[in-house]
Design an enzyme around this catalytic site. Structure first.
Site, PDB file in Angstrom:
ATOM      1  N   ARG A  92       0.656  -1.148  -0.050  1.00  0.00           N
ATOM      2  CA  ARG A  92       0.076  -0.021   0.105  1.00  0.00           C
ATOM      3  C   ARG A  92       0.872   1.158  -0.059  1.00  0.00           C
ATOM      4  O   ARG A  92       1.740   1.588   0.754  1.00  0.00           O
ATOM      5  CB  ARG A  92      -0.756   0.048   1.127  1.00  0.00           C
ATOM      6  CG  ARG A  92      -1.770   1.091   1.443  1.00  0.00           C
ATOM      7  CD  ARG A  92      -2.703   1.170   2.544  1.00  0.00           C
ATOM      8  NE  ARG A  92      -3.449   2.327   2.527  1.00  0.00           N
ATOM      9  CZ  ARG A  92      -3.287   3.154   3.660  1.00  0.00           C
ATOM     10  NH1 ARG A  92      -2.565   2.856   4.904  1.00  0.00           N
ATOM     11  NH2 ARG A  92      -3.889   4.264   3.613  1.00  0.00           N
ATOM     12  N   HIS A 136      -2.421  10.911   1.158  1.00  0.00           N
ATOM     13  CA  HIS A 136      -1.763  10.815   2.366  1.00  0.00           C
ATOM     14  C   HIS A 136      -1.047  11.930   2.697  1.00  0.00           C
ATOM     15  O   HIS A 136      -0.103  12.438   3.040  1.00  0.00           O
ATOM     16  CB  HIS A 136      -0.803   9.523   2.313  1.00  0.00           C
ATOM     17  CG  HIS A 136      -0.619   9.077   3.584  1.00  0.00           C
ATOM     18  ND1 HIS A 136      -0.819   7.744   4.076  1.00  0.00           N
ATOM     19  CD2 HIS A 136      -0.062   9.651   4.893  1.00  0.00           C
ATOM     20  CE1 HIS A 136      -0.458   7.314   5.063  1.00  0.00           C
ATOM     21  NE2 HIS A 136      -0.081   8.630   5.640  1.00  0.00           N
ATOM     22  N   GLU A 181      -6.844   8.833   6.525  1.00  0.00           N
ATOM     23  CA  GLU A 181      -6.937   9.267   7.810  1.00  0.00           C
ATOM     24  C   GLU A 181      -7.254  10.651   7.784  1.00  0.00           C
ATOM     25  O   GLU A 181      -6.778  11.688   8.221  1.00  0.00           O
ATOM     26  CB  GLU A 181      -5.786   9.187   8.764  1.00  0.00           C
ATOM     27  CG  GLU A 181      -5.141   7.761   8.871  1.00  0.00           C
ATOM     28  CD  GLU A 181      -4.104   7.738   9.862  1.00  0.00           C
ATOM     29  OE1 GLU A 181      -3.450   8.958  10.209  1.00  0.00           O
ATOM     30  OE2 GLU A 181      -3.647   6.494  10.234  1.00  0.00           O
ATOM     31  N   ASN A 309      -7.182   1.990  10.162  1.00  0.00           N
ATOM     32  CA  ASN A 309      -6.103   2.022  10.685  1.00  0.00           C
ATOM     33  C   ASN A 309      -6.137   2.168  12.141  1.00  0.00           C
ATOM     34  O   ASN A 309      -7.155   2.841  12.720  1.00  0.00           O
ATOM     35  CB  ASN A 309      -5.273   3.373  10.241  1.00  0.00           C
ATOM     36  CG  ASN A 309      -4.820   3.729   8.899  1.00  0.00           C
ATOM     37  OD1 ASN A 309      -5.059   2.524   8.238  1.00  0.00           O
ATOM     38  ND2 ASN A 309      -4.522   4.660   8.350  1.00  0.00           N
ATOM     39  N   TYR A 311      -4.219   2.051  16.069  1.00  0.00           N
ATOM     40  CA  TYR A 311      -2.804   2.209  16.836  1.00  0.00           C
ATOM     41  C   TYR A 311      -2.957   1.827  18.257  1.00  0.00           C
ATOM     42  O   TYR A 311      -2.298   1.322  19.011  1.00  0.00           O
ATOM     43  CB  TYR A 311      -2.204   3.487  16.493  1.00  0.00           C
ATOM     44  CG  TYR A 311      -1.547   3.615  15.200  1.00  0.00           C
ATOM     45  CD1 TYR A 311      -0.317   3.065  15.060  1.00  0.00           C
ATOM     46  CD2 TYR A 311      -2.297   3.904  14.070  1.00  0.00           C
ATOM     47  CE1 TYR A 311       0.200   3.155  13.744  1.00  0.00           C
ATOM     48  CE2 TYR A 311      -1.808   3.978  12.755  1.00  0.00           C
ATOM     49  CZ  TYR A 311      -0.460   3.385  12.598  1.00  0.00           C
ATOM     50  OH  TYR A 311      -0.009   3.113  11.391  1.00  0.00           O
ATOM     51  N   GLU A 382      -3.602   0.160   8.136  1.00  0.00           N
ATOM     52  CA  GLU A 382      -2.137   0.329   9.021  1.00  0.00           C
ATOM     53  C   GLU A 382      -2.235  -0.219  10.466  1.00  0.00           C
ATOM     54  O   GLU A 382      -3.615  -0.194  11.041  1.00  0.00           O
ATOM     55  CB  GLU A 382      -2.107   1.848   8.965  1.00  0.00           C
ATOM     56  CG  GLU A 382      -1.338   2.580   7.677  1.00  0.00           C
ATOM     57  CD  GLU A 382      -1.175   3.922   8.176  1.00  0.00           C
ATOM     58  OE1 GLU A 382      -1.051   4.653   9.089  1.00  0.00           O
ATOM     59  OE2 GLU A 382      -1.360   4.683   7.056  1.00  0.00           O
TER      60      GLU A 382
END
Ligand code: IFM
Length: 477
Positions: A92, A136, A181, A309, A311, A382
């Site tokens: 990606r 991005h 994002e 994504n 985290y 991600e």
């Protein structure tokens, strides 16, 4: 344990001690253009907001910029060979808007598109599925000068750019993500200003969020028209938001942050409406006068997949008098209308970003998207961690990062067993890179980059991930 309401996806083998993923599970790694490419002024590329921001004193740690980064622009063929050695099934990457359409409008730059044509050809030649992200965070500077994402026109420019990239690469790229994002673009870029373009105005952040989503919807329509076979989606960064206690004020703080962090994007894109509580929370900030009739229908244009994504988790509490504000992306100005909510740290292990490690939060997040929003295929686009690494005898033994991946893959597998149609996982990141306002001081890569020599050293986590891919699963614990 399977959830009886959500039978396991076809093909999940939970036999024996191994955790095996469904056949065809797309194992990949991700990067982004400004974080790795370098060659900031080559081949007709013009500045993006991140060039301007990183060249502005005091914005990025130690004055680091993406001018050279990992020099991927020049080392792309050998980087793709490395991906193949690791057995990646997919890669990606993002296209740099100012590289392929300098200035953000007008004709395409053939040299810029050529770089991505060569990249895609190299990937396909090595049997690696290209996964293209259109945006991005590197908005061409002239578009920022014309108002940036808070200006409605930027959405239309983004759709034009999407069409131009589709014309060039649509014949060989199947998977497309419009935005990466959008919360960060809107709320870090225009709310707290810790990201480019470094503006700090709550109403602008909300407007930016809307126009990003409008650009997404318009881009999906343009891509769908020109490439009906493409698999189209968006990537959102989601967080479980947990109240620090059962006290109603803490629960309400969690509701507010959830609205801003998660539902601000999920509801318009997947339901075609803004959450009603969000509008109420933001009434002192904006009257949502920027939302025009028909916008939400465009924003909710049907997709083929959703990228998540993940985290960490947010744990929040009601304000108390005199509490210290949290740093970076938890800065109060990231949360217009809810600046006084406190982010609580629980004392659990953290990464080098100071983000709490919370693998069950990935299961929770994937289940939520599936159970509350959509049956569409989901991909973890991600997931990863920064740790302080060191080269010892030519090796980087990143045991903490490896453990982070391992725990999160187990959490992803649990989501599949609970019925989530999770179809792939992309580690962040293939290689160490420019970590935005932190410059090169934070390392997220499975591959170590020596920024002086540009040598690449696959870390222990990379070797381990190659084995996970090879066996399509994880060893017994
Ligand atoms: O490096 C970033 C990436 O660009 C977007 N998602 C989070 C990563 C780690 O901060």
């Amino acid at each position: 344990m399977s959830n009886p309401d959500h039978p396991p996806a076809v093909g999940v083998l939970d036999q024996g001690p191994e955790l095996i993923f469904p056949p065809g599970f797309l194992w990949g790694a991700a990067t982004a253009a400004y974080q790795i490419e370098g060659a900031a002024t080559e081949g007709g590329r013009t500045p993006s907001i991140w060039d301007t921001f990183s060249h502005t004193e005091g914005r990025v740690v130690a004055g680091h910029t993406g001018d050279v980064a990992c020099d991927h622009y020049h080392r792309m063929p050998s980087d793709v060979r490395l991906m193949a050695e690791l057995g990646l099934r997919s890669y990606r990457f993002s296209v740099s808007w100012p590289r392929v359409q300098p200035g953000g409008s007008g004709p395409a730059n053939a040299a810029g598109l050529d770089f991505y044509r060569r990249l895609v050809d190299e990937l396909l030649g090595h049997g690696i599925e290209p996964w293209l992200t259109l945006y991005h965070w590197d908005l061409p500077q002239p578009l920022e000068d014309a108002g940036g994402w808070p200006a409605r026109d930027t959405a239309g420019r983004f759709a034009d750019y999407a069409e131009l990239v589709a014309d060039a690469l649509g014949d060989r790229v199947t998977y497309w993500t419009t935005l990466n994002e959008p919360w960060c673009s809107a709320f870090l870029g225009y709310g707290s200003g810790v990201h480019a373009p470094g503006r700090s105005d709550g109403a602008d952040a909300v407007r930016a969020g809307h126009h990003l989503m409008l650009g997404h919807g318009l881009a999906v329509q343009a891509l769908r028209a020109s490439r009906p076979q493409a698999q189209l989606g968006i990537t959102v960064n989601l967080y479980p938001v947990t109240p620090a206690s059962d006290a109603p004020a803490d629960v309400d703080a969690a509701r507010r942050i959830d609205a801003l962090a998660n539902r601000f994007f999920l509801d318009p894109v997947l339901r075609g409406s803004y959450p009603t509580d969000l509008a109420a929370d933001l009434r002192e900030v904006t009257d949502f006068g920027h939302v025009r009739d028909g916008d939400l229908a465009v924003i909710s244009t049907p997709l083929d997949l959703v990228g998540v994504n993940y985290y960490s988790r947010h744990v929040v509490a009601a304000p108390v008098e005199g509490a210290e504000p949290e740093p970076y992306w938890r800065a109060p100005s990231c949360w217009p209308g809810s600046e006084d909510v406190r982010f609580v740290t629980r004392g659990v292990p953290v990464t080098d970003m100071n983000w709490e490690i919370d693998a069950p939060g990935l299961t929770e997040t994937l289940r939520r998207v599936h159970e509350e929003y959509t049956d569409l295929p989901l991909y973890v686009t991600e997931n990863g961690s920064a740790f302080v690494d060191a080269v010892v005898d030519g090796q980087v033994d990143d045991v903490d990062r490896l453990a982070y991946f391992d725990a999160h893959l187990r959490a992803a597998h649990e989501a599949i067993n609970a019925g989530v149609p999770l179809r792939g996982y992309f580690a962040w990141s293939l290689m160490d890179n420019f970590e935005w306002a932190w410059g090169y001081t934070k390392r997220f890569g499975m591959v170590w980059i020596d920024y002086d020599s540009q040598a690449r050293i696959p870390k222990s986590s990379a070797r381990w991930y190659a084995e996970v891919i090879r066996r399509n699963g994880l060893a017994a614990q």
